[in-house]
Design a protein around this motif. Structure first.
Motif, short mmCIF file in Angstrom:
data_model
loop_
_atom_site.label_atom_id
_atom_site.label_comp_id
_atom_site.label_asym_id
_atom_site.label_seq_id
_atom_site.Cartn_x
_atom_site.Cartn_y
_atom_site.Cartn_z
N PRO A 281 53.19 22.69 45.72
CA PRO A 281 52.72 23.02 47.09
C PRO A 281 51.59 24.06 47.10
CG PRO A 281 54.78 24.14 46.63
CD PRO A 281 54.48 23.35 45.41
N LEU A 282 50.43 23.67 46.60
CA LEU A 282 49.29 24.59 46.50
C LEU A 282 48.74 24.92 47.89
CD1 LEU A 282 47.23 25.91 44.49
CD2 LEU A 282 45.87 23.83 44.72
N SER A 283 48.56 26.23 48.20
CA SER A 283 47.99 26.62 49.51
C SER A 283 46.53 26.99 49.38
CB SER A 283 48.72 27.84 50.08
OG SER A 283 50.05 27.56 50.27
N THR A 284 46.19 27.86 48.40
CA THR A 284 44.79 28.25 48.23
C THR A 284 44.45 28.25 46.75
OG1 THR A 284 45.32 30.60 48.04
CG2 THR A 284 44.79 29.81 50.25
N PHE A 285 43.17 28.00 46.47
CA PHE A 285 42.69 27.95 45.08
C PHE A 285 41.25 28.45 45.09
CE2 PHE A 285 40.59 26.11 41.47
CZ PHE A 285 41.55 26.05 40.47
N SER A 286 40.93 29.48 44.33
CA SER A 286 39.54 29.94 44.28
C SER A 286 39.22 30.52 42.90
CB SER A 286 39.28 31.00 45.36
OG SER A 286 40.06 32.14 45.09
N ILE A 287 37.92 30.52 42.60
CA ILE A 287 37.47 31.11 41.33
C ILE A 287 36.61 32.32 41.68
CG2 ILE A 287 36.08 30.75 39.25
CD1 ILE A 287 36.94 27.89 39.24
N SER A 288 36.90 33.47 41.08
CA SER A 288 36.10 34.67 41.37
C SER A 288 35.75 35.39 40.08
CB SER A 288 36.90 35.61 42.28
OG SER A 288 38.01 36.09 41.57
N ARG A 289 34.76 36.30 40.18
CA ARG A 289 34.38 37.11 39.03
C ARG A 289 35.22 38.39 39.05
NH1 ARG A 289 31.57 34.92 35.44
NH2 ARG A 289 29.92 36.43 35.11
N THR A 290 35.47 38.96 37.90
CA THR A 290 36.18 40.24 37.89
C THR A 290 35.32 41.29 38.59
OG1 THR A 290 35.33 40.50 35.67
CG2 THR A 290 37.64 40.00 35.84
N THR A 291 35.95 42.21 39.28
CA THR A 291 35.20 43.20 40.05
C THR A 291 34.64 44.29 39.12
OG1 THR A 291 37.14 44.56 40.34
CG2 THR A 291 36.74 42.89 42.04
N LEU A 292 33.73 45.09 39.68
CA LEU A 292 33.17 46.20 38.90
C LEU A 292 34.28 47.14 38.45
CD1 LEU A 292 30.11 46.99 41.18
CD2 LEU A 292 30.06 45.92 38.94
N GLU A 293 35.26 47.36 39.34
CA GLU A 293 36.36 48.27 39.00
C GLU A 293 37.14 47.72 37.80
OE1 GLU A 293 35.48 47.60 42.12
OE2 GLU A 293 34.94 49.64 42.71
N GLU A 294 37.38 46.40 37.82
CA GLU A 294 38.11 45.79 36.70
C GLU A 294 37.31 45.92 35.41
OE1 GLU A 294 40.75 42.38 39.02
OE2 GLU A 294 38.61 42.08 38.76
N MET A 295 35.95 45.76 35.53
CA MET A 295 35.09 45.92 34.35
C MET A 295 35.20 47.33 33.79
SD MET A 295 31.62 44.01 35.53
CE MET A 295 30.56 45.09 34.65
N PHE A 296 35.19 48.30 34.72
CA PHE A 296 35.27 49.70 34.30
C PHE A 296 36.60 49.96 33.58
CE2 PHE A 296 36.47 54.11 34.93
CZ PHE A 296 35.39 54.75 34.34
N MET A 297 37.68 49.44 34.15
CA MET A 297 39.00 49.65 33.54
C MET A 297 39.04 49.05 32.13
SD MET A 297 40.45 51.49 35.62
CE MET A 297 41.98 51.67 34.71
N LYS A 298 38.39 47.88 31.97
CA LYS A 298 38.35 47.24 30.65
C LYS A 298 37.56 48.11 29.68
CE LYS A 298 38.34 42.26 30.88
NZ LYS A 298 37.49 41.09 30.83
#
Ligand code: ATP
Length: 302
Positions: A281-298
């Motif tokens: 029962p899929l409701s939403t599906f999207s592809i996104s880029r990691t955020t700047l904050e996530e890049m910084f954490m990495k």
């Protein structure tokens, strides 16, 4: 050719390191963002470069600098919390600062006028500073920092306390100024750094953990991810998705399943095939880029 070379700059407070030995070089006419969380050492580096704080170790040299030359001629500095004589007008304040910088009185008037026009305060130059908005005060602060035509402008958190309009005004001014000088500014707001800087220095616990252009950092740290939700049983579907071949990492955040994969196209096909085959029962599906904050954490954790 580098404008500025900093070698092994460090600062200890009461024996505790606030900045561990850092080295970097800047070219002329670049805008560099010094990024880091609270306490990372940004202000300590900026104050050391400005000459207001004596570093524990290290050297700061400008291209073509004569031995024992006063470094302050090369540097303009706007602190994080600037203080103004609020009873003065913008123009009176700049003339006063120019005189403190040993600029001749006739030239001081001229420079004050042209700088006030440059930072967009021509119409407000005879108003008292006490009546200026936050953004106007920051622009006046930048004008005072460049009254002696420095080669390097240091700005400590120049937009952090401003509303969106003031923020945009100051960031635009910084973009204009970098045609004449190099700007090093600190921020913990990554989207501001993304807007105006050519290069980034990522600082964490007093150390530079990464440096380079935003494009370089994106290519190194940014990945795509798939986000999906189901009308029921999010946790059940997480464990099903986790077992798929192209899925590297899968976690739930705010009731959304996040899927990380180095081959996002294959992961997408695999997930959609499973959804269609077993009628999930899929409701939403999207592809996104990691955020700047996530890049910084990495970057800080690698
Ligand atoms: P913020 O974003 O909060 O301004 P920052 O990245 O600018 O942080 P600094 O202000 O340079 O960080 O501080 C770095 C470290 O040095 C912190 O742990 C801070 O507590 C410490 N520190 C700063 N100034 C002093 C001081 N005068 N005496 C002792 N410790 C200090």
């Amino acid at each position: 050719m580098s404008l500025l070379t900093v070698e092994n700059l460090s600062k200890n407070y009461d024996g505790k390191p606030a900045v561990k030995p850092v080295s970097f070089q800047f070219e002329a006419q670049k805008c560099i963002a010094l990024i880091g969380p609270n306490g990372a050492g940004k202000t300590t580096i900026l104050r050391s470069l400005s000459g207001l704080l004596k570093p524990s170790t290290g050297s700061i040299t400008f291209h073509n600098m004569k031995p024992k030359e006063d470094i302050r001629h090369y540097i303009g500095y706007l602190p994080q919390y600037p203080s103004f004589h609020t009873w003065m007008t913008g123009k009176e304040f700049l003339v006063y600062v120019a005189k403190l910088a040993f600029i001749k009185p006739s030239e001081a008037e001229e420079r004050a006028d042209s700088l006030l026009a440059r930072v967009g305060l021509e119409d407000a130059k005879n108003q008292r500073i006490g009546k200026y908005s936050g953004g106007m005060k920051q622009r006046l602060g930048i004008a005072q920092a460049i009254i002696h035509k420095p080669k390097l402008l240091l700005l400590d958190e120049p937009v952090s306390s401003l509303d969106p309009i003031g923020r945009r005004e100051v960031l635009t001014l910084m973009e204009e100024l970098k045609t004449d000088m190099t700007i090093l500014f600190s921020t913990h707001i990554l989207s501001d750094a993304d807007k105006v800087s050519d290069e980034l220095l990522l600082l964490h616990q007093g150390q530079i953990v990464e440096e380079g252009s935003m494009d370089f950092l994106r290519s190194k740290y940014q990945t795509s991810k798939i986000e999906l939700t189901f009308s029921n049983g999010t946790k059940t579907y997480k464990s099903k998705i986790e077992s798929l071949k192209f899925v590297q990492e899968c976690y739930i955040e705010k009731e959304i399943i996040h899927v990380v994969s180095s081959d996002i196209a294959s992961a997408r096909s695999e997930i959609l095939a499973a959804v269609s085959k077993d009628n999930w029962p899929l409701s939403t599906f999207s592809i996104s880029r990691t955020t700047l904050e996530e890049m910084f954490m990495k970057a800080v954790s690698s």
